[in-house]
Scaffold this motif. Structure first.
Motif, PDB file in Angstrom:
ATOM      1  N   GLU A 228       0.839  -1.200   0.000  1.00  0.00           N
ATOM      2  CA  GLU A 228       0.000   0.000   0.000  1.00  0.00           C
ATOM      3  C   GLU A 228       0.872   1.246   0.000  1.00  0.00           C
ATOM      4  N   THR A 229       0.301   2.331  -0.519  1.00  0.00           N
ATOM      5  CA  THR A 229       0.967   3.631  -0.510  1.00  0.00           C
ATOM      6  C   THR A 229      -0.034   4.681  -0.037  1.00  0.00           C
ATOM      7  N   HIS A 230       0.490   5.723   0.547  1.00  0.00           N
ATOM      8  CA  HIS A 230      -0.326   6.874   0.937  1.00  0.00           C
ATOM      9  C   HIS A 230       0.429   8.127   0.530  1.00  0.00           C
ATOM     10  N   SER A 231      -0.267   9.053  -0.108  1.00  0.00           N
ATOM     11  CA  SER A 231       0.342  10.281  -0.604  1.00  0.00           C
ATOM     12  C   SER A 231       0.018  11.442   0.316  1.00  0.00           C
ATOM     13  N   HIS A 232       1.040  12.216   0.597  1.00  0.00           N
ATOM     14  CA  HIS A 232       0.905  13.414   1.429  1.00  0.00           C
ATOM     15  C   HIS A 232       1.475  14.571   0.612  1.00  0.00           C
ATOM     16  N   ILE A 233       0.598  15.392   0.052  1.00  0.00           N
ATOM     17  CA  ILE A 233       1.017  16.463  -0.851  1.00  0.00           C
ATOM     18  C   ILE A 233       1.415  17.692  -0.045  1.00  0.00           C
ATOM     19  N   ALA A 234       2.612  18.203  -0.316  1.00  0.00           N
ATOM     20  CA  ALA A 234       3.081  19.415   0.342  1.00  0.00           C
ATOM     21  C   ALA A 234       2.341  20.610  -0.261  1.00  0.00           C
ATOM     22  N   VAL A 235       1.831  21.463   0.599  1.00  0.00           N
ATOM     23  CA  VAL A 235       1.085  22.634   0.145  1.00  0.00           C
ATOM     24  C   VAL A 235       1.994  23.864   0.113  1.00  0.00           C
ATOM     25  N   THR A 236       2.656  24.149   1.223  1.00  0.00           N
ATOM     26  CA  THR A 236       3.525  25.311   1.317  1.00  0.00           C
ATOM     27  C   THR A 236       4.878  24.874   1.855  1.00  0.00           C
ATOM     28  N   GLU A 237       5.929  25.281   1.172  1.00  0.00           N
ATOM     29  CA  GLU A 237       7.276  24.975   1.643  1.00  0.00           C
ATOM     30  C   GLU A 237       7.700  26.054   2.630  1.00  0.00           C
ATOM     31  N   ILE A 238       7.921  25.658   3.861  1.00  0.00           N
ATOM     32  CA  ILE A 238       8.331  26.596   4.901  1.00  0.00           C
ATOM     33  C   ILE A 238       9.857  26.649   5.002  1.00  0.00           C
ATOM     34  N   LYS A 239      10.477  25.492   4.979  1.00  0.00           N
ATOM     35  CA  LYS A 239      11.940  25.420   5.061  1.00  0.00           C
ATOM     36  C   LYS A 239      12.412  24.257   4.205  1.00  0.00           C
ATOM     37  N   ASN A 240      13.441  24.508   3.423  1.00  0.00           N
ATOM     38  CA  ASN A 240      14.055  23.477   2.597  1.00  0.00           C
ATOM     39  C   ASN A 240      15.529  23.817   2.511  1.00  0.00           C
ATOM     40  N   THR A 241      16.343  23.047   3.183  1.00  0.00           N
ATOM     41  CA  THR A 241      17.772  23.324   3.200  1.00  0.00           C
ATOM     42  C   THR A 241      18.557  22.034   3.090  1.00  0.00           C
ATOM     43  N   THR A 242      19.761  22.143   2.594  1.00  0.00           N
ATOM     44  CA  THR A 242      20.678  21.010   2.587  1.00  0.00           C
ATOM     45  C   THR A 242      21.739  21.174   3.668  1.00  0.00           C
ATOM     46  N   GLU A 243      21.669  22.291   4.407  1.00  0.00           N
ATOM     47  CA  GLU A 243      22.671  22.575   5.436  1.00  0.00           C
ATOM     48  C   GLU A 243      22.436  21.724   6.679  1.00  0.00           C
ATOM     49  N   LEU A 244      23.501  21.066   7.139  1.00  0.00           N
ATOM     50  CA  LEU A 244      23.437  20.309   8.384  1.00  0.00           C
ATOM     51  C   LEU A 244      23.610  21.257   9.563  1.00  0.00           C
ATOM     52  N   PRO A 245      23.054  20.923  10.732  1.00  0.00           N
ATOM     53  CA  PRO A 245      23.145  21.801  11.904  1.00  0.00           C
ATOM     54  C   PRO A 245      24.504  21.692  12.590  1.00  0.00           C
ATOM     55  N   LEU A 246      25.493  22.318  12.001  1.00  0.00           N
ATOM     56  CA  LEU A 246      26.869  22.188  12.486  1.00  0.00           C
ATOM     57  C   LEU A 246      27.102  22.819  13.846  1.00  0.00           C
ATOM     58  N   GLU A 247      26.253  23.754  14.253  1.00  0.00           N
ATOM     59  CA  GLU A 247      26.463  24.375  15.564  1.00  0.00           C
ATOM     60  C   GLU A 247      26.373  23.350  16.688  1.00  0.00           C
ATOM     61  N   THR A 248      25.745  22.205  16.435  1.00  0.00           N
ATOM     62  CA  THR A 248      25.673  21.155  17.459  1.00  0.00           C
ATOM     63  C   THR A 248      27.024  20.458  17.615  1.00  0.00           C
ATOM     64  N   GLN A 249      27.966  20.699  16.705  1.00  0.00           N
ATOM     65  CA  GLN A 249      29.303  20.105  16.771  1.00  0.00           C
ATOM     66  C   GLN A 249      30.261  20.927  17.616  1.00  0.00           C
ATOM     67  N   LEU A 250      29.874  22.141  17.972  1.00  0.00           N
ATOM     68  CA  LEU A 250      30.782  23.010  18.733  1.00  0.00           C
ATOM     69  C   LEU A 250      30.779  22.674  20.196  1.00  0.00           C
TER      70      LEU A 250
END
Length: 158
Positions: A136-158
């Motif tokens: 089975e499959t279920h589709s969840h269509i995105a309506v509004t893009e609020i955040k889309n980034t490829t950046e990792l949260p590097l501040e957690t490495q400090l």
């Protein structure tokens, strides 16, 4: 095991995540260091495999790819062969830009990008549901893009 990184290394990574076209000279200037040591740090980071690749991030909407769908998938049969066949198949579908195995109710979560709902429907009917192990499959269509980034949260490495 995570690679140990100095504060300057993390700053370099943060800069590269935002703009991988920056030269080592530009990065060195931002860090108030000379170009050679900065280049050596960047090279060491790349040699360690922390930077997997450098890519151009395209604007999907300007290219007419307006639909983002998160599709959850359960397989009807979950033997090793079916899992590998499913994963190999979805890896070959260009519309599937991300695929994750999941805990809980669903076996997989796919992020699918297409031109429009018609193209998505064709993709699901003709390609995705043609895989024999899909239960089975279920589709969840995105309506509004609020955040889309490829950046990792590097501040957690400090």
């Amino acid at each position: 095991m995570p690679t140990e990184l100095a504060k300057q290394d993390i700053t370099i990574l943060r800069i590269l995540q935002r703009d991988a076209s920056k030269t080592s000279s530009e990065i060195a200037e931002t860090l108030n260091m000379s170009q050679s040591p900065c280049w050596r740090r960047i090279n060491r980071i790349e040699q360690a495999g922390i930077v997997r690749k450098k890519v151009a991030i395209l604007d999907r909407e300007k290219l007419g790819m307006e639909l983002v769908v998160f599709t959850t998938v359960n397989l009807s049969i979950t033997g090793r062969q079916q899992l590998e066949e499913f994963e190999s198949s979805v890896s070959d579908f260009p519309e599937v830009v991300e695929c994750y195995t999941m805990t809980g109710v669903w076996d997989y979560m796919l992020k699918i990008i297409t031109r429009d709902i018609g193209h998505y429907e064709s993709f699901v009917r003709e390609r995705l549901l043609s895989l024999p192990m899909i239960g089975e499959t279920h589709s969840h269509i995105a309506v509004t893009e609020i955040k889309n980034t490829t950046e990792l949260p590097l501040e957690t490495q400090l």
